[in-house]
Scaffold this active site. Structure first.
Site, PDB file in Angstrom:
ATOM      1  CB  ILE A  12       1.259  -5.106 -12.444  1.00 58.60           C
ATOM      2  CG1 ILE A  12       0.179  -5.481 -11.420  1.00 58.60           C
ATOM      3  CG2 ILE A  12       0.607  -4.787 -13.791  1.00 58.60           C
ATOM      4  CD1 ILE A  12      -0.744  -4.356 -11.038  1.00 58.60           C
ATOM      5  CG  ASN A  35       6.166  -4.674  -2.070  1.00 59.93           C
ATOM      6  OD1 ASN A  35       6.434  -5.584  -1.304  1.00 59.93           O
ATOM      7  ND2 ASN A  35       4.936  -4.461  -2.517  1.00 59.93           N
ATOM      8  CB  SER A 124      -5.824   2.363  -8.188  1.00 61.25           C
ATOM      9  OG  SER A 124      -6.652   1.720  -7.255  1.00 61.25           O
ATOM     10  CB  ALA A 125     -10.894   0.591  -9.118  1.00 58.48           C
ATOM     11  CE1 TYR A 148      -1.989   2.698  -4.615  1.00 58.38           C
ATOM     12  CE2 TYR A 148      -4.292   2.028  -4.483  1.00 58.38           C
ATOM     13  CZ  TYR A 148      -3.088   2.015  -5.139  1.00 58.38           C
ATOM     14  OH  TYR A 148      -2.957   1.324  -6.324  1.00 58.38           O
ATOM     15  CE  LYS A 152      -1.397   4.031  -7.925  1.00 61.12           C
ATOM     16  NZ  LYS A 152      -0.295   3.740  -8.862  1.00 61.12           N
ATOM     17  CG  PHE A 177     -11.736  -2.496 -11.173  1.00 61.15           C
ATOM     18  CD1 PHE A 177     -12.833  -2.248 -10.366  1.00 61.15           C
ATOM     19  CD2 PHE A 177     -11.471  -1.602 -12.211  1.00 61.15           C
ATOM     20  CE1 PHE A 177     -13.652  -1.146 -10.581  1.00 61.15           C
ATOM     21  CE2 PHE A 177     -12.283  -0.497 -12.443  1.00 61.15           C
ATOM     22  CZ  PHE A 177     -13.374  -0.266 -11.627  1.00 61.15           C
ATOM     23  CG  ASN A 197      -0.522  -4.622   2.641  1.00 60.46           C
ATOM     24  OD1 ASN A 197      -0.941  -4.431   3.775  1.00 60.46           O
ATOM     25  ND2 ASN A 197       0.720  -4.341   2.284  1.00 60.46           N
ATOM     26  CG  LEU A 199      -8.662 -12.231  -0.612  1.00 56.38           C
ATOM     27  CD1 LEU A 199      -8.750 -12.403   0.894  1.00 56.38           C
ATOM     28  CD2 LEU A 199     -10.054 -12.059  -1.229  1.00 56.38           C
ATOM     29  NE  ARG A 230     -12.552  -3.892  -2.594  1.00 55.70           N
ATOM     30  CZ  ARG A 230     -13.525  -3.609  -1.721  1.00 55.70           C
ATOM     31  NH1 ARG A 230     -14.780  -3.945  -1.971  1.00 55.70           N
ATOM     32  NH2 ARG A 230     -13.238  -2.973  -0.595  1.00 55.70           N
TER      33      ARG A 230
END
Length: 336
Positions: A12, A35, A124-125, A148, A152, A177, A197, A199, A230
């Protein structure tokens, strides 16, 4: 403005660096490349036609952050740096609190010392936990179900306390999201270290022949087809949201929570089908047990962001899948 992006070479962060630079801001990237990949810097140079200033370092190094803030005359910070895998956080909670919470404290200490008081936090959502109603708005109760999300939320609460103690702070917690897709050039996209991790990058690697098939975590949820639903948002829509959020903070002090999503949910099977159409490739899959910490359904109402900062997502699921496939195909992203 001069803007520091912690985790700026990440997925991002790199896309946001593009949009900010094209909006005539000067960006400085900080990344420890845990990462992310240093080759992203060269790709950013190709997209933007200029080299971006990047510091190789950890956000938990308060002395280093302070020096960057002062030397580069930073006006605002966007804090992306942190660990971000739900399942991994369940297995390694201490590592998540040490990186995410400790990293945020280090950054805030440096910002306070350097008198930089404008911050966008990459939240994060997952802070909402198992939805009590849908779509989720910013007034939805928080109750994360995994370390996680808890990390947040804890940072959000620290930031709220900070603005309560000093009204000069301008802080927005952007509750993402599910960011997916890639820049239209195909030069940057989601390419996590190790096994994905998330999709979409996993599907892309299967479609590209880098992995044999996709593991679908559960098909017995109370959803339209039994798989988790999602709210997927194109990463470029998300990046553009950061520009709008900075403009919002220029004239709004205090603490603010803002959902960044599309307002629509898609199931895992729907995403697989969309990716197969976009790539003209089959995506073999097999169903396994549910993943710890996952919820069955989660999607936003992004109405607040539309009202207060004139932002809304515009790109479709097809565009998300097509851009993710272009990145996979053009870069021959291979599984480690």
């Amino acid at each position: 403005m001069n803007i520091l992006l912690t985790g700026g070479a990440g997925y991002i962060g790199s896309h946001t660096a593009v949009v900010l630079t094209q909006a005539n801001h000067e960006v400085v990237l900080l990344d420890n490349f845990y990462n992310s990949h240093k080759r992203v810097l060269g790709q950013l140079q190709k997209i933007l036609g200029k080299n971006l200033h990047c510091v190789d370092g950890d956000v938990r190094n308060t002395t280093l952050i302070t020096k960057i803030l002062q030397d580069c005359k930073i006006d605002a910070v966007i804090h992306f740096a942190g660990l971000k895998a739900v399942g991994e956080s369940v297995q390694n909670p201490i590592e998540y609190y040490a990186n995410n919470v400790q990293g945020a404290i280090s950054l805030l200490e440096a910002m306070k010392f350097a008198n930089v008081k404008t911050l966008l936090f990459s939240s994060s959502a997952t802070v909402y936990g198992d939805p009590q109603y849908l779509p989720i708005d910013e007034n939805h109760p928080t109750g994360p179900t995994n370390p996680y999300g808890k990390s947040k939320l804890h940072i959000e609460e620290m930031l709220k306390d900070l603005t309560n103690s000093d009204n000069e702070w301008k802080i927005a917690c952007l509750r993402y999201f599910n960011p997916v897709g890639a820049h239209e050039s195909g030069l940057i996209g989601e390419n996590p270290a190790g096994i994905p991790n998330n999709l979409l990058p996993y599907i892309a690697q299967v479609a590209g022949g880098m992995r044999s098939d996709l593991a679908v975590f559960g098909d017995d949820y109370p959803t339209i087809d039994g798989t988790g639903i999602r709210d997927y948002i194109h990463v470029m829509d998300l990046a553009e949201g950061h520009v709008k959020a900075l403009e919002f903070l220029e004239v709004n002090n205090g603490w603010h929570a803002l959902n960044l999503g599309t307002g629509r949910g898609y199931s895992v099977f729907e995403v697989i089908e969309a990716f197969e159409k976009a790539s003209a490739r089959k995506v073999p899959y097999h169903v396994v047990s549910r993943r710890l910490g996952d919820v069955s359904e989660c999607y936003a109402t992004p109405q607040k962001a539309k009202v207060v900062m004139s932002w809304s997502a515009t790109r479709s699921l097809h565009e998300m899948c097509l851009s993710a496939w272009d990145f996979q195909r053009l870069n021959s992203v291979a599984a480690p």
